[in-house]
Design an enzyme around this catalytic site. Structure first.
Site, PDB file in Angstrom:
ATOM      1  N   HIS A 198       3.530  -5.997  -4.946  1.00  0.00           N
ATOM      2  CA  HIS A 198       3.187  -6.990  -5.903  1.00  0.00           C
ATOM      3  C   HIS A 198       2.341  -6.427  -6.783  1.00  0.00           C
ATOM      4  O   HIS A 198       1.998  -5.248  -6.939  1.00  0.00           O
ATOM      5  CB  HIS A 198       2.351  -8.116  -4.995  1.00  0.00           C
ATOM      6  N   ASP A 200      -1.350  -7.288  -9.144  1.00  0.00           N
ATOM      7  CA  ASP A 200      -2.167  -8.384  -8.976  1.00  0.00           C
ATOM      8  C   ASP A 200      -2.589  -9.190 -10.188  1.00  0.00           C
ATOM      9  O   ASP A 200      -2.387  -8.603 -11.368  1.00  0.00           O
ATOM     10  CB  ASP A 200      -3.889  -7.628  -8.690  1.00  0.00           C
ATOM     11  N   HIS A 255       2.290  -2.500  -6.341  1.00  0.00           N
ATOM     12  CA  HIS A 255       1.603  -1.714  -5.313  1.00  0.00           C
ATOM     13  C   HIS A 255       1.874  -2.524  -4.138  1.00  0.00           C
ATOM     14  O   HIS A 255       2.401  -3.648  -4.056  1.00  0.00           O
ATOM     15  CB  HIS A 255       0.299  -1.294  -5.318  1.00  0.00           C
ATOM     16  N   ARG A 266      -6.853   0.436   9.959  1.00  0.00           N
ATOM     17  CA  ARG A 266      -7.220   0.668   8.208  1.00  0.00           C
ATOM     18  C   ARG A 266      -7.680  -0.422   7.834  1.00  0.00           C
ATOM     19  O   ARG A 266      -7.474  -1.656   8.191  1.00  0.00           O
ATOM     20  CB  ARG A 266      -5.714   1.054   7.666  1.00  0.00           C
TER      21      ARG A 266
END
Length: 327
Positions: A198, A200, A255, A266
């Site tokens: 996607h 942002d 990204h 994470r």
């Protein structure tokens, strides 16, 4: 300084821009513009955000996601803010993660913290200090970018996220280790996606993660670069809105995060800087000329936000707002 990525089957080795904010201002401004044009992504070092501000919020995030499921689910939202798991938005997109989405208004943070932590003052204090610090960092980056573009009002971009009615948000993404001993066989496999491809929609994102890999960015040739984690620094991701404001000069980088195949969780924390909902978004006049006509029709941030969150991950939402030209 250039960080070299590791070569994998579907990625290639490439340099990721790194911008040192302690350098001469005109040099920094030029480096930021180059990075925004070529990548839409860069690391910021010597950023000035106190280490204690970062570690306090990370500790609060770790404590939240370590809580029993019944306690975590107390923070499930009645509206758009709060806790979520796997489902990314309302369109069937899924990932191997859980997340916490928060407003950036200090008073809203105080109220929201009551369902997040057994010590809400500690959480709200850490969150508000972090938001203030990264908003200042984002504003400095935007001012430097405006200077590099020779924008008449160098505070134009930063004033959008400093406005009292700004629509910025803070998000924690938590990627537990995959419940399998097998390594990822195919990075495109939907079952191995942590957070799908996607861009942002906001103006820009300031991202920080712990020392666990997973983030990747796409180059214009559609090859992916793994981004080595650096818990002491921040990464800046250019969003669709800044791409429009710069008339396409800046790239809104695509990204993704692949599923966590390590033995350690994470966690990334993102500040999404956004303007007020009623702000009209269109290319700045000084970036439009007969040689570089406007690429986008005007729209409000509220309209684009609605379009962005009603589409599937990976869709090119800006296509609906591109200007058309008679050939």
């Amino acid at each position: 300084m250039v960080v070299v990525a590791v070569r994998t089957k579907k990625t290639r080795a490439a340099g990721i821009p790194s911008v040192d904010l302690s350098l001469d201002r005109s040099m920094v401004s030029e480096l930021i513009v180059q990075a925004c044009q070529n990548y839409g992504f860069f690391k910021v070092i010597n950023h000035g955000v106190p280490r204690v501000t970062i570690s306090r919020l990370e500790d609060e995030g770790v404590r939240f996601f370590d809580r029993p499921a019944r306690d975590v689910q107390r923070a499930e939202p009645a509206g758009s803010f709060g806790y979520g798991s796997r489902n990314i938005g309302l369109n069937g997109d899924k990932g191997e993660l859980e997340y916490l989405l928060l407003p950036t208004d200090p008073f809203s943070i105080v109220e929201t913290s009551k369902t997040i932590s057994d010590e809400p003052r500690n959480f709200s204090g850490a969150a508000n200090d972090y938001i203030e610090a990264v908003r200042e960092l984002a504003s400095e980056v935007l001012d430097l970018a405006a200077e590099g573009l020779r924008v008449h009002d160098k505070y134009f971009f930063s004033n959008l996220i400093k406005d009292d009615q700004n629509d910025s948000v803070l998000r924690f993404n938590h990627y537990p280790p995959l419940k399998t001993s097998e390594p990822c066989k195919d990075e495109e496999d939907a079952d191995e996606v942590g957070f799908g491809e996607h861009s942002d929609p906001q103006i820009l994102t300031v991202l920080r993660s712990n020392d666990v890999a997973g983030l990747q960015i796409a180059l214009p040739d559609r090859l992916w670069i793994p981004v080595p984690p650096d818990p002491s620094q921040f990464y800046v991701i250019i969003g669709d809105t800044l791409r429009v404001l710069t008339n396409g000069r800046f790239t809104s980088v695509r990204h993704r995060a692949i599923a966590n195949s390590s033995r350690v969780s994470r966690m990334s924390i993102m500040y999404f800087g956004a303007p007020p909902l009623n702000t009209t978004i269109s290319p700045l006049p000084e970036l439009v000329s007969p040689e570089s006509p406007s690429l986008f029709k005007p729209f409000t941030w509220g309209d684009y936000k609605k379009a962005a969150y009603s589409s599937r991950l990976g869709d090119c939402r800006l296509d609906h707002f591109k200007a058309s030209f008679n050939q």
